[in-house]
Design an enzyme around this catalytic site. Structure first.
Site, PDB file in Angstrom:
ATOM      1  N   ASP A  99     -10.214  -3.404  -9.513  1.00 42.18           N
ATOM      2  CA  ASP A  99     -10.705  -4.436  -8.926  1.00 42.18           C
ATOM      3  C   ASP A  99     -12.164  -4.729  -8.166  1.00 42.18           C
ATOM      4  O   ASP A  99     -12.373  -5.775  -8.401  1.00 42.18           O
ATOM      5  CB  ASP A  99     -10.152  -3.781  -7.349  1.00 42.18           C
TER       6      ASP A  99
ATOM      7  N   ARG B 187     -16.430   8.332  -6.403  1.00 43.83           N
ATOM      8  CA  ARG B 187     -17.381   7.571  -5.131  1.00 43.83           C
ATOM      9  C   ARG B 187     -15.327   7.765  -4.747  1.00 43.83           C
ATOM     10  O   ARG B 187     -14.821   7.881  -5.661  1.00 43.83           O
ATOM     11  CB  ARG B 187     -17.843   6.993  -4.461  1.00 43.83           C
TER      12      ARG B 187
ATOM     13  N   ASP C  96     -12.505   9.601  -8.296  1.00 47.01           N
ATOM     14  CA  ASP C  96     -11.771   8.863  -7.714  1.00 47.01           C
ATOM     15  C   ASP C  96     -11.030   7.584  -8.708  1.00 47.01           C
ATOM     16  O   ASP C  96     -11.942   6.589  -8.236  1.00 47.01           O
ATOM     17  CB  ASP C  96     -11.213   8.459  -6.371  1.00 47.01           C
TER      18      ASP C  96
ATOM     19  N   GLY D  11     -11.928   7.039  -2.486  1.00 48.26           N
ATOM     20  CA  GLY D  11     -11.988   5.750  -2.187  1.00 48.26           C
ATOM     21  C   GLY D  11     -11.685   4.457  -2.889  1.00 48.26           C
ATOM     22  O   GLY D  11     -12.347   4.385  -3.886  1.00 48.26           O
TER      23      GLY D  11
ATOM     24  N   GLY E 166      -6.444  -2.748  -0.662  1.00 53.76           N
ATOM     25  CA  GLY E 166      -5.292  -3.622  -0.754  1.00 53.76           C
ATOM     26  C   GLY E 166      -5.971  -4.412  -1.868  1.00 53.76           C
ATOM     27  O   GLY E 166      -7.158  -4.723  -2.221  1.00 53.76           O
TER      28      GLY E 166
ATOM     29  N   ASN F  42     -10.618  -5.865  -1.945  1.00 54.47           N
ATOM     30  CA  ASN F  42     -10.665  -4.913  -3.067  1.00 54.47           C
ATOM     31  C   ASN F  42     -11.436  -5.644  -3.398  1.00 54.47           C
ATOM     32  O   ASN F  42     -12.403  -5.455  -3.387  1.00 54.47           O
ATOM     33  CB  ASN F  42     -10.043  -4.023  -3.286  1.00 54.47           C
TER      34      ASN F  42
ATOM     35  N   GLY G 170     -13.822   1.369 -22.149  1.00 55.56           N
ATOM     36  CA  GLY G 170     -14.429   0.320 -21.849  1.00 55.56           C
ATOM     37  C   GLY G 170     -13.402  -1.087 -21.565  1.00 55.56           C
ATOM     38  O   GLY G 170     -12.466  -0.823 -20.562  1.00 55.56           O
TER      39      GLY G 170
END
Length: 297
Positions: free
Chosen positions: A245, A278, A239, A280, A39, A43, A217
């Site tokens: 966020d 990473r 990912d 997620g 969310g 986040n 950037g």
């Protein structure tokens, strides 16, 4: 220590990983599936807390297992959840497809987030006590506007991420100190594809704009200085979910620490670069020690 209030969404991200995202009418076989707390509001709260701020979350979760896990994840990351209410019904969910190039497509079901349509007793005092308020658009616009008004009335810096993108009321923009769209959101808001042109157009509505450009950037525009472009570190993305966020949460912390804008943007870009390596959203967000190792202050 900088105190940041976040008024926004909490979702459970239901993430599938595929070689290539399906086209309309097409079925593909995925290689993995995960449930990851997310969310945009949560986040940004987690990103800011891991970046070194004291963070309080205002929002709602459902009375289901997802809601329990969402609250626990925020608290485990150091976010205060006294103003995260539990309501009857399901928590919000985000259904995410991530391809092997790190790109994603997302469908959000608001769930409990849809009940956050106003400030409730105690929320105004929390916002007034903060150094900055982070806002997004995954909860009803009435609550976003109420939060922005409250922050403005108490002299609290308001940072708005206009996502999911939608027309923004003049009153909300008038209460926004810093607008942080990505390049696609900036183009939708202005009809201008060039980020510098879009940023210049947005300065008619807000005093400062940072437009994130992914691997290219970010750019900063204000009414009283020349535009500033800051590159992003070169990394291989796994990912990109939650990268924007992560950037906003880290940027809010850096600005709260009164870092110059170039340094703040560079520091935020380092945080985002770590996150895309990473899988997620919230699970990928780096801690302050990791950001400092990448970009010492």
């Amino acid at each position: 220590m900088t105190h940041i209030a976040v008024l926004g969404s909490t979702n459970m991200d239901l993430v599938v990983y595929v070689e290539q995202a399906p086209r309309r009418g097409e079925t593909v076989t995925g290689r993995d599936f995960r449930t990851i707390p997310g969310g945009k509001g949560a986040n940004q709260a987690i990103a800011a807390a891991r970046s070194g701020a004291t963070v309080s979350m205002i929002g709602a979760v459902g009375d289901d297992g997802f809601g329990t896990r969402l609250r626990s994840t925020l608290e485990h990351s150091g976010v205060t959840t006294d103003h995260l209410r539990t309501v009857e019904g399901p928590s919000g969910t985000a259904h995410i497809v991530v391809d092997d190039e790190g790109g994603n497509a997302i469908v959000v079901i608001p769930g409990a987030n849809g009940t956050v349509d106003r400030l409730v007793p105690g929320d105004e005092g929390l916002i007034a006590s903060a150094d900055a308020l982070l806002l997004q658009l995954e909860i009803p616009l009435a609550a976003v506007l109420a939060g922005a008004r409250t922050a403005r009335a108490h002299g609290v810096r308001t940072i708005l991420t206009p996502a999911p993108v939608q027309p923004l009321p003049p009153e909300l923009l008038a209460a926004t100190d810093l607008l942080v769209p990505n390049e696609h959101e900036a183009a939708t808001l202005t009809g201008l594809a060039d980020p510098f042109a879009a940023g210049a157009a947005l300065l008619d509505r807000v005093p400062r704009v940072v437009i994130t450009l992914g691997a290219a950037g970010s750019v900063y525009l204000t009414r009283d200085a020349e535009p500033l472009a800051v590159p992003a570190p070169r990394v291989t993305a796994v990912d990109s979910t939650g990268a924007g966020d992560t950037y906003v949460g880290a940027l809010a912390v850096a600005l709260g620490e009164e870092r110059p804008i170039r340094e703040a943007m560079t520091w935020a870009a380092a945080a985002a670069a770590l996150s895309v390596q990473r899988e997620g959203a919230s699970a990928s967000m780096p801690y302050r020690s990791e950001i400092e190792a990448r970009y010492p202050s």
